[in-house]
Write a protein that holds these residues in place. Sequence first.
Motif, short mmCIF file in Angstrom:
data_model
loop_
_atom_site.label_atom_id
_atom_site.label_comp_id
_atom_site.label_asym_id
_atom_site.label_seq_id
_atom_site.Cartn_x
_atom_site.Cartn_y
_atom_site.Cartn_z
N PHE A 210 8.31 2.02 4.87
CA PHE A 210 8.25 3.05 3.35
C PHE A 210 6.64 4.08 3.46
N ILE A 211 5.99 3.07 4.46
CA ILE A 211 4.28 3.72 5.10
C ILE A 211 5.01 4.97 5.26
N SER A 212 6.00 5.66 5.92
CA SER A 212 5.83 6.96 7.23
C SER A 212 6.52 7.87 5.77
N CYS A 213 7.75 7.32 5.14
CA CYS A 213 7.43 8.23 3.79
C CYS A 213 6.46 8.63 3.01
N CYS A 214 5.95 7.94 2.76
CA CYS A 214 4.58 8.31 1.43
C CYS A 214 3.90 8.82 2.48
N MET B 63 -0.51 9.06 -1.16
CA MET B 63 0.11 8.38 -1.44
C MET B 63 0.12 7.29 0.89
N TYR B 64 -0.34 7.85 1.65
CA TYR B 64 -0.46 7.05 2.37
C TYR B 64 -1.25 5.22 2.03
N LEU B 65 -2.58 6.27 1.45
CA LEU B 65 -3.09 5.02 0.97
C LEU B 65 -2.00 3.62 0.27
N LEU B 66 -1.61 4.36 -0.65
CA LEU B 66 -0.64 3.40 -1.69
C LEU B 66 0.22 2.83 -0.32
N GLY B 67 0.73 3.30 0.57
CA GLY B 67 1.75 2.84 1.06
C GLY B 67 1.05 1.41 1.84
N LEU B 68 0.25 1.73 2.74
CA LEU B 68 -0.36 0.47 3.24
C LEU B 68 -0.86 -0.57 2.00
N VAL B 69 -1.69 -0.34 1.01
CA VAL B 69 -2.33 -1.12 0.06
C VAL B 69 -1.17 -1.74 -0.27
N THR B 70 0.94 -0.99 -0.67
CA THR B 70 1.74 -2.30 -1.36
C THR B 70 2.09 -3.11 0.32
#
Length: 440
Positions: free
Chosen positions: A105-109, A126-133
């Motif tokens: 998920f993080i890689s795709c973001c 999106m990288y930050l969004l993936g990590l926070v999620t």
Amino acid sequence: MKFYFFNTPARPHSLLFRAHYLPQNLRKLRLVANLALSVACGILLLPLLFPFLNQTAHVTFFRGLNISLVLASAVALGLEGFLDQEPKYPFWLAQALCLAFGFAFISCCLGITFIAQSNPRNTLTMYLLGLVTVAFLWDFEYYETLVLVTFTALAFTLVLYFSGLNAEQVVLNQCVSFLILLCFLVLSRVMYSYRATHFIQLQEIEEKNRQIQKISQAKSEILGVVAHDLRSPFNNIEMITSLLQKKNLTPEMEQQYLNLILTSCQNSRTTINELLFIAREEQQETIPLEKLDLVALLQDVQAEWETQLQGSRNLLLSHPATPLYANLNKERFHRVLNNLVSNAVKFTPAQGKIRIQVREEKKKLLLEVSDNGIGIPDKIRPLLFDRFSKARRRGLQGEKSTGLGLSICRQLVEQHGGSIDVESQERQGTTFHITLPAAV
């Protein structure tokens, strides 16, 4: 809140918390995978509604990332469904699935923002969004979080390598990525700590509630004993006193009635003493112990009971020639032995045999109190050690029982770090087994 950045809660809380968050992780995986699958499929279908989107830069790679997210979500849902059907699945497998999907998920973001948009200034949204999620949703142990951080850092480095950025932009992006990953690590551990602390507090509250219920039940049981077992003797005393007030009683009848009053008073005192002992013991988590020779204590008990029995029962003691040392509280363990011998006497006919045996085996002291009395019926044997046990019976001579003696025995034996159990056959006898740790 207690923080668990590089450790876990102490056992058994850590094991209980792991058993709690593992199914929660799988449920969250199912939720995110379904959302990611729906969003990615929607994005893939958008060019059918808006054909001009096919002209967007890097549309092929963008489509590939969404297809990858669809496949990753579908695989994750399939594996999660398989684990959901298994009653006992390995802990590591479920966590590995959550870690793998989190990384995907993080890689795709990361790929969607960084490469598809070709905008170095907007690389980390999106990288930050993936990590926070991932940090907010899933609970990982600290070493699992470090593994995820390491693989994410490697993926970010690989993306930078193929991005064609100059050296300055690469360094700046790596610095920002390092800060984001550090924040992700801290945020993930804070969320883990918050949930662990909350879980432990709930466990402690539940334990307190169980203790309160236990105390409330004990209070109700004590009130029941007071209402039943103490009311009967006082009713007897009242009735006998009324009879004594009559003037036409013979001296023999008066003496008989006085003996009945004395017996009722003694029974009441025994019940009150048992209740007071239980109340006092429940307030003590530990009792003072000292290294004592168990054989010498058993010899004292044998001598005391032989004086009381006056040859009505045969009380035998078997022990090794050498002392056997245990950490004991002499007064309390003497009470255990007295209770067991007293029970044996009550249910063993005249001239019956009562045997006390002790031996050492594998740094344990094995003590047995056995008799050849009437034995214990199978239906009441499981209730013997219950407090205010319904298994209480009158002795062969009509001796009353409070239903507290064996419960007290078990409580005292466990305070000595030991255990007690029983085996019996009707009309053949009963044996109580006590296991104690030998003193070093």
